[in-house]
Design a protein around this motif. Structure first.
Motif, PDB file in Angstrom:
ATOM      1  N   ALA A  63       7.725   7.282   1.914  1.00 32.41           N
ATOM      2  CA  ALA A  63       7.068   7.361   0.179  1.00 32.41           C
ATOM      3  C   ALA A  63       7.036   8.984  -0.311  1.00 32.41           C
ATOM      4  CB  ALA A  63       5.799   7.032   0.551  1.00 32.41           C
ATOM      5  N   THR A  64       6.897   9.723   0.848  1.00 31.10           N
ATOM      6  CA  THR A  64       6.916  11.057   0.075  1.00 31.10           C
ATOM      7  C   THR A  64       8.355  11.537  -0.379  1.00 31.10           C
ATOM      8  OG1 THR A  64       5.824  11.683   2.221  1.00 31.10           O
ATOM      9  CG2 THR A  64       6.489  13.804   0.734  1.00 31.10           C
ATOM     10  N   GLN A  65       9.495  11.021   0.083  1.00 33.85           N
ATOM     11  CA  GLN A  65      10.608  11.386  -0.188  1.00 33.85           C
ATOM     12  C   GLN A  65      10.795  10.681  -1.737  1.00 33.85           C
ATOM     13  OE1 GLN A  65      13.800  12.376   0.812  1.00 33.85           O
ATOM     14  NE2 GLN A  65      14.053  12.360   3.090  1.00 33.85           N
ATOM     15  N   LEU A  66      10.501   9.496  -1.786  1.00 34.85           N
ATOM     16  CA  LEU A  66      10.781   8.622  -3.014  1.00 34.85           C
ATOM     17  C   LEU A  66       9.668   9.361  -4.104  1.00 34.85           C
ATOM     18  CD1 LEU A  66      10.458   4.840  -1.835  1.00 34.85           C
ATOM     19  CD2 LEU A  66      12.249   6.297  -2.662  1.00 34.85           C
ATOM     20  N   ALA A  67       8.387   9.703  -3.583  1.00 34.62           N
ATOM     21  CA  ALA A  67       7.667  10.313  -4.653  1.00 34.62           C
ATOM     22  C   ALA A  67       8.458  11.717  -5.097  1.00 34.62           C
ATOM     23  CB  ALA A  67       6.379  10.748  -4.222  1.00 34.62           C
ATOM     24  N   GLN A  68       9.133  12.397  -4.308  1.00 31.63           N
ATOM     25  CA  GLN A  68       9.621  13.525  -4.652  1.00 31.63           C
ATOM     26  C   GLN A  68      10.820  13.257  -5.757  1.00 31.63           C
ATOM     27  OE1 GLN A  68      11.232  15.525  -1.602  1.00 31.63           O
ATOM     28  NE2 GLN A  68       9.237  16.979  -1.442  1.00 31.63           N
TER      29      GLN A  68
ATOM     30  N   GLU B 155      25.749  11.170  -7.159  1.00 35.33           N
ATOM     31  CA  GLU B 155      26.446  11.703  -6.001  1.00 35.33           C
ATOM     32  C   GLU B 155      27.737  12.482  -6.725  1.00 35.33           C
ATOM     33  OE1 GLU B 155      29.637  11.542  -5.091  1.00 35.33           O
ATOM     34  OE2 GLU B 155      29.659  11.288  -2.910  1.00 35.33           O
ATOM     35  N   VAL B 156      28.157  12.179  -7.727  1.00 36.61           N
ATOM     36  CA  VAL B 156      29.316  13.243  -8.482  1.00 36.61           C
ATOM     37  C   VAL B 156      28.706  14.507  -8.511  1.00 36.61           C
ATOM     38  CG1 VAL B 156      31.029  13.607 -10.152  1.00 36.61           C
ATOM     39  CG2 VAL B 156      30.677  11.259  -9.103  1.00 36.61           C
ATOM     40  N   PHE B 157      27.602  14.411  -9.247  1.00 29.75           N
ATOM     41  CA  PHE B 157      26.888  15.634  -9.629  1.00 29.75           C
ATOM     42  C   PHE B 157      25.891  16.404  -8.779  1.00 29.75           C
ATOM     43  CE2 PHE B 157      28.918  16.114 -13.786  1.00 29.75           C
ATOM     44  CZ  PHE B 157      29.134  14.833 -14.324  1.00 29.75           C
ATOM     45  N   ASP B 158      25.802  15.781  -7.725  1.00 29.51           N
ATOM     46  CA  ASP B 158      25.009  16.377  -6.445  1.00 29.51           C
ATOM     47  C   ASP B 158      23.338  16.553  -7.169  1.00 29.51           C
ATOM     48  OD1 ASP B 158      24.873  19.372  -4.589  1.00 29.51           O
ATOM     49  OD2 ASP B 158      24.457  17.054  -4.193  1.00 29.51           O
ATOM     50  N   ILE B 159      23.074  15.371  -7.619  1.00 27.70           N
ATOM     51  CA  ILE B 159      21.415  15.396  -8.178  1.00 27.70           C
ATOM     52  C   ILE B 159      20.657  14.782  -7.214  1.00 27.70           C
ATOM     53  CG2 ILE B 159      20.077  14.595 -10.028  1.00 27.70           C
ATOM     54  CD1 ILE B 159      22.303  14.763 -11.900  1.00 27.70           C
ATOM     55  N   PRO B 160      19.556  15.282  -6.852  1.00 29.53           N
ATOM     56  CA  PRO B 160      18.766  14.894  -5.769  1.00 29.53           C
ATOM     57  C   PRO B 160      17.924  13.916  -6.239  1.00 29.53           C
ATOM     58  CG  PRO B 160      17.765  16.984  -6.397  1.00 29.53           C
ATOM     59  CD  PRO B 160      19.010  16.906  -7.315  1.00 29.53           C
ATOM     60  N   GLY B 161      18.325  12.504  -6.681  1.00 25.49           N
ATOM     61  CA  GLY B 161      17.508  11.656  -7.065  1.00 25.49           C
ATOM     62  C   GLY B 161      17.406  10.646  -6.071  1.00 25.49           C
ATOM     63  N   VAL B 162      17.052   9.584  -6.500  1.00 24.35           N
ATOM     64  CA  VAL B 162      16.758   8.214  -5.634  1.00 24.35           C
ATOM     65  C   VAL B 162      18.107   7.689  -5.392  1.00 24.35           C
ATOM     66  CG1 VAL B 162      16.161   5.603  -5.569  1.00 24.35           C
ATOM     67  CG2 VAL B 162      14.588   7.708  -6.701  1.00 24.35           C
ATOM     68  N   GLY B 163      19.071   7.699  -6.346  1.00 24.67           N
ATOM     69  CA  GLY B 163      20.272   7.160  -5.914  1.00 24.67           C
ATOM     70  C   GLY B 163      21.113   8.037  -4.903  1.00 24.67           C
ATOM     71  N   GLN B 164      21.008   9.198  -4.787  1.00 25.72           N
ATOM     72  CA  GLN B 164      21.635   9.972  -3.781  1.00 25.72           C
ATOM     73  C   GLN B 164      20.908   9.686  -2.386  1.00 25.72           C
ATOM     74  OE1 GLN B 164      21.010  14.240  -3.162  1.00 25.72           O
ATOM     75  NE2 GLN B 164      22.910  14.583  -4.095  1.00 25.72           N
ATOM     76  N   LEU B 165      19.662   9.403  -2.437  1.00 27.64           N
ATOM     77  CA  LEU B 165      18.859   9.114  -1.281  1.00 27.64           C
ATOM     78  C   LEU B 165      19.508   7.715  -0.763  1.00 27.64           C
ATOM     79  CD1 LEU B 165      16.599   9.720   0.566  1.00 27.64           C
ATOM     80  CD2 LEU B 165      15.196   8.459  -1.004  1.00 27.64           C
TER      81      LEU B 165
ATOM     82  N   ARG C 176       0.934  -1.129  -0.125  1.00 29.20           N
ATOM     83  CA  ARG C 176      -0.025  -0.012   0.024  1.00 29.20           C
ATOM     84  C   ARG C 176       0.979   1.135  -0.061  1.00 29.20           C
ATOM     85  NH1 ARG C 176      -3.389  -0.679   4.962  1.00 29.20           N
ATOM     86  NH2 ARG C 176      -2.084  -2.477   5.181  1.00 29.20           N
ATOM     87  N   GLY C 177       2.219   1.152  -0.244  1.00 30.36           N
ATOM     88  CA  GLY C 177       3.017   2.274  -0.522  1.00 30.36           C
ATOM     89  C   GLY C 177       3.372   2.977   1.074  1.00 30.36           C
ATOM     90  N   GLN C 178       3.142   2.035   2.098  1.00 35.50           N
ATOM     91  CA  GLN C 178       3.618   2.825   3.557  1.00 35.50           C
ATOM     92  C   GLN C 178       4.803   2.039   3.732  1.00 35.50           C
ATOM     93  OE1 GLN C 178       0.596   1.842   6.402  1.00 35.50           O
ATOM     94  NE2 GLN C 178      -0.960   3.180   5.394  1.00 35.50           N
ATOM     95  N   PHE C 179       5.973   2.903   3.703  1.00 40.69           N
ATOM     96  CA  PHE C 179       7.480   2.676   3.959  1.00 40.69           C
ATOM     97  C   PHE C 179       7.693   2.825   5.411  1.00 40.69           C
ATOM     98  CE2 PHE C 179       8.074   0.559   0.023  1.00 40.69           C
ATOM     99  CZ  PHE C 179       7.573   1.305  -1.143  1.00 40.69           C
TER     100      PHE C 179
END
Lengths: 271, 321, 335
Positions: free
Chosen positions: B88-93, B262-272, B74-77
């Motif tokens: 879930a909010t973080q991921l969605a962003q 990481e190298v380019f400081d992009i706020p995506g899932v990888g950085q998370l 149900r998407g509740q992490f």
């Protein structure tokens, strides 16, 4: 018997050099790779006594490079071997026995596939600590599916050959059959794949140390050195260039070697 | 054919379930037990006990798994104990950002690698072939994070042409698109280069085989233009290779996304992912791993299906007869 | 047979195809010359390795990479071997077309047969999509495919061997070529289907007044269809004759041997034996210094070991020393 192209031979030579550096490097290193020297921080290359300069703690870059060869190569080769040692039996068993065992093993392999090596490394780092051997484990497990598939395919092919079927009819034990008849036909493609996989493992190990998921400081490792170099990229670019070039050249040599081995051993490609 | 798709989807589902079991097991293998991991304050015994009860860790394992699975589906992490934001909010962003990076890189790799492979195959041993093959070998061997650093050094630091990192979201309008792409150029090049290298080599091999085939001889005997022979007849039979390669390279792509972010400081899932490891933020980590594993399995399934569709033999008869 | 008033449609002159192998150069085709007139069927017969397929491929410039081809192929006043690529391309499919041996590998597996035939149609003229469809359907009907519209969207692997070969033929006749080169058109087919295909070829050739260069190893085919026959061996032409003559009175020991080793309709087990020719076709290194067939010839003599005999004789010629020695011609050697 089979000859390698000159490019492949060059690659083999280069790879041999790297291996030699890894083994003997620490013996000829001018400095202790962990020896700090705050008087001589961030010295550029060609400084007196420091051919490749020093890093942010005054450690000699050249010595760290020599020691780093060892960790990088260890990680790359050990993980590839791990993948092959685990993957080969899985593949052979699946391909030989087929049926439910095959399905089970292949689902197991699929699950392994679902976790790319980075996720595995992340997971292992979370459960315990990030170490070199966790990195090796992660990289090795990530390679099992590919090797298992190739071994399985080869085993399936071999199994249908007539002399194998003759052995089965003769009532020979399964283990003997697998060892004597199936294995020879499986070894060749697996060896090819293993050789081809080494450069990716080396780069993968470097990635993991770079991200802090493998080797930990202060150990000298090319990937870890690059991670530290990131901060000083502007002031001391050489810190980032040397380890990177080293990884690049190592991967290149092993790639050339792998290409050559593939062409020499893969019967389909023989011209 | 539908049946074979359904079968594949079923297998993928089973694999996914097994993967969740693995993740579940891993969470429970954490030192100090899962309660330590999931509670904000792991030193307070009362808080620990409360967490244990709340998450039902005093229940038998299969029951826990069932509950956990139900929540996950149900998407509740859960909530991150570090930032107090629901995972879930973080991921969605972050998902759209990573998605943009991945898709652009894929596009770049295909547009660069496939034509290069075709051109190299058409004139084997020629200048194009040598140059492209050498470039591909380089692209295969270069660690992309180092490549990224080099590019930053050259383009951002010395030439000041491109930004060295960060991200500008698309908020509508051409200006923001421009800024967004500005930030994306270097990461996409870095991420796409490795994939382009593999694509080029595989395309070249497939095309070389196709060009020597009997049906190409027939096409020439019919009097068709060489250009048509190459781009219509030969290439068509080599395209499956592209799909197969992408499927095989997914693992590397995921590693690449994390490093590039990481190298380019992009706020995506990888950085998370990285942040949650460094900070021992287990709920987030769990969510990220689940998401990535699911994405991986799904994309694999899609490429599998695409491969089936592209091969007319399988498409019509349902098997490679 | 061509005469000064009726020049040959195709005149191949001194064709040589050389491959450079690890063990030295190999001449797969060694000085082959042939002529085909308008509305004539010439069969080129030989075992595998005789160079017959390469001869056919070389006419259209379709020889495999690594083949060094010398010689001329005159067609309507132009030397096909010396043409620029664009001009040769325009002749292919339009004035000279080719049907290949294995229709499964010779058709593109990813394109529908309708599209593959449509490509040829489009080369001839610019037509609307429907017009192309109609033309293709029409062609499918000409090659006797039942319910032709049904096949437009079919892929090669969905068709039987006979159907695929019909598709190949449809592609080859779409632009009404003057010459059709058929390389073993029925080898990959069942005998019943093969007979149908041959019948189709014969009737198409008659209705379109097309010349055919029929390359085959099957003598039975030749008898039913060809006007003249050329027998090839190890890259050389050993005999050339009108069909009937060849079968009645073969002039070369090799031809005799071929005829004796093939089962004949009507012959029973009791009255005739199959006599295979001993030995194998050699791969030629360079210009031979003796008759190429010598090692396997039952009539070989000293004169044969001097040089490869040239083709002698008019309408019925043979490359054999026996031609010059009428008293040495074995009596009763005619089958």
């Amino acid at each position: 018997m089979t000859r390698l192209s000159w490019l492949a031979t060059a690659g083999a030579a280069g790879a041999a050099v790297v291996v030699a550096v890894a083994i003997f490097g620490p013996l000829v290193a001018p400095y202790n790779p962990d020896a700090v020297n705050f008087n001589l921080v961030l010295a550029p290359p060609l400084s007196p006594h420091h051919l490749l300069g020093t890093d942010q703690l005054g450690r000699d870059v050249a010595s760290r490079m020599l020691y780093g060869a060892r960790t990088t190569l260890e990680a790359g080769i050990a993980s590839t071997l791990l993948g092959s040692v685990v993957g080969l039996p899985i593949g052979v068993l699946a391909g030989y026995f087929r049926g439910p065992l095959d399905m089970l093993l292949m689902r197991l392999v699929d699950v392994m596939l679902a976790f790319p090596f980075l996720l595995l490394a992340v997971g292992l780092a979370a459960i315990s600590q990030p170490t070199l051997w966790n990195a090796v484990l992660a990289l090795g497990v990530a390679q099992v599916p590919q090797i298992a598939r190739i071994a399985r395919g080869a085993a399936l092919e071999r199994r249908d050959l007539e002399f194998v079927q003759a052995a089965v009819v003769n009532g020979e034990r399964n283990l003997t059959i697998m060892r004597r008849q199936i294995l020879p036909g499986v070894l060749r493609p697996v060896v090819v794949q293993t050789t081809v996989a080494i450069p990716s493992s080396i780069v993968g190990a470097a990635i993991l140390s770079f991200l802090g998921l493998g080797v930990q400081p202060p150990t000298a490792d090319w990937g870890a050195m690059l991670a530290q170099a990131e901060t000083y990229l502007y002031q001391a670019p050489w810190l980032g260039i040397f380890p990177g070039v080293a990884i690049f050249l190592t991967a290149l040599c092993f790639n050339l070697l792998g290409d050559g081995v593939t062409q020499a051993l893969d019967p389909r490609r023989r011209r | 054919m539908l049946w074979s798709i359904a079968r594949r989807a079923l297998i993928a589902l089973v694999t996914l379930l097994l993967a969740t079991v693995v993740v579940f097991g891993a969470v429970h293998a954490l030192p100090g037990g899962p309660a330590t991991a999931l509670s904000a304050d792991s030193t307070n015994p009362a808080a620990l006990a409360a967490t244990m009860h709340r998450y039902g860790f005093d229940q038998p394992l299969p029951v826990q798994y069932g509950r956990w699975l139900g929540e996950v589906v149900r998407g509740q992490f859960g909530t991150s104990p570090i930032t107090d934001i629901p995972v879930a909010t973080q991921l969605a962003q972050r998902i759209p950002i990573t998605l943009e990076l991945a898709l652009l890189s894929l596009l770049f790799a295909v547009l660069l690698g496939v034509p290069a492979g075709v051109l190299a195959a058409v004139r084997p041993g020629g200048l194009t072939d040598a140059a492209a093959s050498a470039a591909a070998l380089g692209g295969l061997s270069v660690p992309h994070f180092w490549f990224g650093m080099l590019l930053i050094l050259v383009f951002a630091v010395h030439l000041h042409v491109l930004p060295s990192g960060g991200f500008t979201p698309l908020s509508g309008g051409v200006a923001s698109a421009g800024a967004n792409l500005d930030h994306m150029v270097l990461p996409v090049v870095v991420l796409g280069a490795g994939l382009a290298a593999v694509l080029m080599r595989q395309t070249r091999a497939a095309m070389a085989e196709a060009l020597g085939a009997d049906y190409v001889r027939t096409a020439r005997a019919k009097g068709l233009r060489e250009r048509r022979v190459i781009w219509v007849h030969a290439l068509r039979n080599s395209l499956v290779v592209v799909v197969t390669v992408i499927g095989l390279q997914l693992g590397g792509l995921i590693a690449g996304i994390v490093t590039v972010e990481e190298v380019f400081d992009i706020p995506g899932v990888g950085q998370l992912t990285l942040d949650s490891v460094y900070q021992r933020d287990y709920p987030t980590l769990q969510g990220v791993i689940l998401l990535t594993a699911t994405a991986y399995i799904v994309v694999n399934l899609l490429t599998d299906i695409l491969y089936t569709l592209l091969n007319p033999r399988i498409r019509v008869t349902g098997s490679a007869a | 047979m061509s005469t000064p008033e009726n020049p040959p449609l195709l005149n191949v002159d001194g064709l040589r195809v050389r491959f450079d192998t690890r063990r030295g150069p190999v001449l797969a085709v060694n000085g082959v010359s042939l002529e085909i007139g308008a509305d004539e069927v010439l069969a080129v017969v030989g075992e595998s390795g005789s160079g017959k397929t390469l001869t056919g491929l070389s006419v259209l410039g379709l020889e495999p990479p690594g083949a060094a081809v010398t010689g001329h192929a005159w067609f309507r006043g132009e030397d096909l071997r010396a043409l620029p690529a664009g001009r040769l391309r325009s002749i292919r499919g339009g004035q000279i077309s080719m049907v290949f041996q294995d229709p499964m590998t010779s058709l593109n597996p990813s394109l529908t047969v309708g599209r593959q035939v449509g490509e040829v149609v489009r080369l001839a003229e610019r037509l609307s999509r429907e017009a192309v469809r109609d033309r293709v359907t029409d062609l499918f009907g000409q090659v006797r495919m039942p319910s032709p519209e049904r096949f437009l969207g079919a892929y090669p692997h969905q068709l039987s061997g006979g159907m695929r070969q019909r598709v190949m033929i449809a592609m080859a006749i779409a632009r009404r070529p003057a010459l059709l080169i058929a390389d073993e058109p029925t080898t990959a087919l069942d005998p019943t289907i093969a007979a149908q295909i041959l019948d189709l070829l014969a009737s198409l050739r008659a209705s379109m007044r097309m010349s055919v260069l029929l390359i085959t190893h099957n003598l039975a085919l030749v008898r039913g269809m060809a006007d003249r026959v050329i027998v090839m061996y190890a890259g050389h032409v050993l005999e050339e004759a009108p069909t009937a003559r060849l079968f009645e009175a073969p002039a070369h020991p090799y031809t005799e041997g071929l005829l004796a080793s093939v089962p004949r309709a009507g012959a029973s087990r009791l009255t005739s034996r199959l006599t295979p020719i001993p030995g194998q076709v050699p791969l030629l290194r360079e210009a031979p210094d003796s008759c190429v067939f010598g090692p396997r010839c039952p009539h070989v003599r000293d004169e044969c070991r001097v040089a490869q005999p040239p083709l002698e004789g008019g309408a019925h010629s043979a490359a054999c020393v026996l031609r010059r020695l009428p008293e040495a011609r074995k009596a009763g050697g005619q089958a």
